[in-house]
Design an enzyme around this catalytic site. Structure first.
Site, PDB file in Angstrom:
ATOM      1  N   GLY A 156       0.824  -1.211   0.000  1.00 17.53           N
ATOM      2  CA  GLY A 156       0.000   0.000   0.000  1.00 17.53           C
ATOM      3  C   GLY A 156       0.853   1.255   0.000  1.00 17.53           C
ATOM      4  O   GLY A 156       2.030   1.216  -0.359  1.00 17.53           O
ATOM      5  N   HIS A 170       2.449   4.864  -4.809  1.00 17.01           N
ATOM      6  CA  HIS A 170       2.968   6.082  -5.437  1.00 17.01           C
ATOM      7  C   HIS A 170       3.203   5.791  -6.923  1.00 17.01           C
ATOM      8  O   HIS A 170       2.845   4.705  -7.415  1.00 17.01           O
ATOM      9  CB  HIS A 170       4.242   6.556  -4.726  1.00 17.01           C
ATOM     10  CG  HIS A 170       5.272   5.471  -4.544  1.00 17.01           C
ATOM     11  ND1 HIS A 170       5.884   4.832  -5.604  1.00 17.01           N
ATOM     12  CD2 HIS A 170       5.779   4.883  -3.422  1.00 17.01           C
ATOM     13  CE1 HIS A 170       6.737   3.936  -5.157  1.00 17.01           C
ATOM     14  NE2 HIS A 170       6.679   3.930  -3.833  1.00 17.01           N
ATOM     15  N   GLY A 178       5.700   4.885  -8.517  1.00 20.67           N
ATOM     16  CA  GLY A 178       6.457   3.655  -8.785  1.00 20.67           C
ATOM     17  C   GLY A 178       5.511   2.455  -8.872  1.00 20.67           C
ATOM     18  O   GLY A 178       5.589   1.638  -9.795  1.00 20.67           O
ATOM     19  N   HIS A 179       4.590   2.359  -7.892  1.00 21.20           N
ATOM     20  CA  HIS A 179       3.597   1.279  -7.936  1.00 21.20           C
ATOM     21  C   HIS A 179       2.710   1.435  -9.178  1.00 21.20           C
ATOM     22  O   HIS A 179       2.344   0.446  -9.815  1.00 21.20           O
ATOM     23  CB  HIS A 179       2.701   1.312  -6.690  1.00 21.20           C
ATOM     24  CG  HIS A 179       3.427   1.092  -5.411  1.00 21.20           C
ATOM     25  ND1 HIS A 179       3.631   2.098  -4.494  1.00 21.20           N
ATOM     26  CD2 HIS A 179       4.007  -0.018  -4.887  1.00 21.20           C
ATOM     27  CE1 HIS A 179       4.295   1.613  -3.448  1.00 21.20           C
ATOM     28  NE2 HIS A 179       4.542   0.343  -3.660  1.00 21.20           N
ATOM     29  N   VAL A 221      11.463   4.206 -10.577  1.00 14.14           N
ATOM     30  CA  VAL A 221      10.832   5.484 -10.952  1.00 14.14           C
ATOM     31  C   VAL A 221      11.388   6.554 -10.020  1.00 14.14           C
ATOM     32  O   VAL A 221      11.462   6.352  -8.804  1.00 14.14           O
ATOM     33  CB  VAL A 221       9.296   5.400 -10.839  1.00 14.14           C
ATOM     34  CG1 VAL A 221       8.653   6.744 -11.184  1.00 14.14           C
ATOM     35  CG2 VAL A 221       8.758   4.308 -11.773  1.00 14.14           C
TER      36      VAL A 221
END
Ligand code: PAF
Length: 296
Positions: free
Chosen positions: A47, A50, A52-53, A192
């Site tokens: 969770g 951001h 990147g996810h 990222v």
């Protein structure tokens, strides 16, 4: 968006998708070959999602027919004095982001669902689990391997997406998939970064604005190391020493490790070659940050 809470719900979701696309295939054959039928993607996360996810979810949506994003703050990968209790939990915002990036379902189990009372089975990838982050965070990589194995077994996904930023985690999980002959392929996506170079991390929110400026030293060190290697330097010791000097010039950073290793074995590499991982970890105030680059 559908939110699944139990392993059975996740497994049924995944199996139903396969049945929809290949109704006549025997279950046993399907599980062995995984390649046939619907491509199911899994993006394991804790969770606090951001950008990147978001890039992992987009990569999964581009390659799969359906994508499950798991959101689970995994207690076994935190040490006793680490931030399990205070780890950011932003569930509603996470669901919104995941859906916008192409997730099909969210898997958000309670701790007791993945760790039933008396749970005493763990996955330990020997040797690798005690290198890099595994050395400074004892038990961390065992906790990661354990929870990811549980997620892979439950989701029966074809592909699972992870960020290169957690490079030691990736090495451990790749080894685990080979050793346990799990039918899920690991896809690694690039780090990222913010426009100024800072690698995205859910823990960046812990940084004060002053610490955030100091944290930029990590990506500068990575960039400098890339420049040395691009300029022909192959001796790991030279690259590591240069990095150490740069980090020492910022005394408020406390270095945890600076290493050049073979990305598969996490063993020290004397020379930089294809697949060599240059990885650093440092404390900025109370926040431990990691960054890396892989040489091709
Ligand atoms: O990288 C992470 O966020 C976690 O280590 C993972 C893979 C979701 C396991 O809890």
């Amino acid at each position: 968006m559908k939110i699944l809470r139990t392993v059975t719900e996740l497994r049924n979701w995944s199996r139903a998708l396969r049945l929809e696309t290949e109704p006549e295939t025997q279950l046993d054959t399907r599980l062995e070959t995984r390649g046939a039928g619907a491509k199911i993607g899994l993006v394991p996360t804790m969770g606090a999602l951001h950008a990147g996810h978001a890039s992992l979810i987009r990569a999964a949506a581009a390659r799969c027919n359906a994508v499950a994003v798991s959101i689970f703050v995994n207690p076994t990968q935190f040490g006793p004095s680490e931030d399990f209790a205070s780890y950011p939990r932003t569930f509603q915002a996470d669901c919104t982001l995941a859906e916008a990036q192409g997730a099909t379902v969210i898997f958000a189990p309670a701790v007791e669902e993945l760790y039933p009372a008396g749970a005493s089975t763990f996955v330990e990838v020997e040797a690798l689990s005690t290198r890099l982050d595994g050395l400074s965070r004892p038990g961390h990589l065992r906790g990661v391997a354990t929870v990811v194995a549980k997620l892979f077994i439950a989701a029966e996904a074809d592909l699972a997406f992870f960020g290169q930023k957690d490079a030691a985690q990736v090495a451990v999980l790749r080894r685990m998939v080979i050793d346990l002959r799990l039918g899920t392929e690991i896809v690694v996506c690039p780090i990222v970064r913010e426009a100024d170079g800072l690698a995205l991390s859910s823990r960046n929110i812990y940084l004060t604005s002053e610490e955030r400026v100091r944290a930029l030293t990590l990506s500068r060190v990575i960039h400098h190391a890339e420049g040395l290697v691009a300029g022909g330097q192959r001796r790991s010791q030279v690259v590591v020493e240069a990095a150490r000097e740069m980090l020492a010039a910022e005394p408020s950073l406390r270095v945890d490790y600076i290493e050049l290793v073979n990305w598969a074995s996490l063993e020290p590499a004397e020379f930089v070659g294809s697949g060599t991982l240059f990885a650093i970890a440092a404390w900025v105030g109370n926040t431990r940050l990691i960054d890396n680059t892989v040489f091709e």
